[in-house]
Motif scaffolding. Structure first.
Motif, PDB file in Angstrom:
ATOM      1  N   SER A  54       0.846  -1.184   0.000  1.00  0.00           N
ATOM      2  CA  SER A  54       0.000   0.000   0.000  1.00  0.00           C
ATOM      3  C   SER A  54       0.885   1.239   0.000  1.00  0.00           C
ATOM      4  O   SER A  54       2.043   1.180   0.398  1.00  0.00           O
ATOM      5  CB  SER A  54      -0.896  -0.017   1.239  1.00  0.00           C
ATOM      6  N   CYS A  63       0.389  -4.060   4.086  1.00  0.00           N
ATOM      7  CA  CYS A  63      -0.787  -4.135   4.941  1.00  0.00           C
ATOM      8  C   CYS A  63      -1.324  -5.568   4.928  1.00  0.00           C
ATOM      9  O   CYS A  63      -1.123  -6.293   3.954  1.00  0.00           O
ATOM     10  CB  CYS A  63      -1.868  -3.181   4.461  1.00  0.00           C
ATOM     11  N   CYS A  85      -1.289  -2.379   9.110  1.00  0.00           N
ATOM     12  CA  CYS A  85      -0.163  -2.154   8.205  1.00  0.00           C
ATOM     13  C   CYS A  85       1.130  -2.117   9.013  1.00  0.00           C
ATOM     14  O   CYS A  85       1.149  -1.622  10.138  1.00  0.00           O
ATOM     15  CB  CYS A  85      -0.310  -0.829   7.456  1.00  0.00           C
TER      16      CYS A  85
END
Length: 165
Positions: A54, A63, A85
């Motif tokens: 991400s 994540c 994350c």
């Protein structure tokens, strides 16, 4: 004397934590994986782990999210297992069932990298968590076919301590 005590207390309050960011991230992941392993046997549900890269304002990061297989689709497990994350700057390498995992953003139906079954079994996963700028520290977590989650660094540390005695 009062000034000396105050300075000492301030020094203690701001002393660096011996636990690194990597260790904290590995610990959080490990606790969740153990919780999920127990949940699958208690509830009789299949629960999978999905990983994806991400982008955030701080930089790229990985994540993960836990999903249960219900009504022919992967759905959120509970409010207790929110999507999480790893901190920006942390990277990971995974080996899923003996094969190096590479995320494919073109895949329309991503597959879980780890699946826990109600029988207590799981897919095999090896996870190495490290920072992009410092390869000296690597935190390793493995899940075997019997669903046992092992934090390799902690196990090695304990073995070394026992050998010192």
């Amino acid at each position: 004397m009062i000034i000396g005590l105050s300075a000492g207390m301030a020094t203690i309050a701001f002393a660096p934590d011996d636990t690194s960011r990597l260790e904290k991230a590995a610990d959080k992941f490990m606790l969740q994986a153990e919780f999920v392993a127990e949940q699958t046997t208690l509830t009789g549900e299949v629960i999978g782990l999905f990983m994806r890269p991400s982008q955030s304002r701080e930089g790229d990061q990985w994540c993960y999210r836990w999903r249960r297989f219900r009504n022919s689709s992967w759905q959120p497990v509970s409010d207790f297992l929110e999507d999480a994350c790893f901190a920006p700057g942390m990277a990971l390498e995974m080996i899923v069932e003996g094969e190096t995992y590479e995320y494919d953003e073109r895949e329309t139906t991503p597959q879980p990298v780890l699946i826990y079954y109600p029988s207590g079994e799981a897919t095999r996963l090896e996870l190495a968590l490290f920072t992009r700028f410092d390869d000296d520290e690597v935190q390793r977590i493995t899940v075997d076919m019997m669903g046992d989650v092992v934090w390799e660094n902690r196990e090695q540390e304990l073995a070394e301590r026992e050998n010192d005695w």
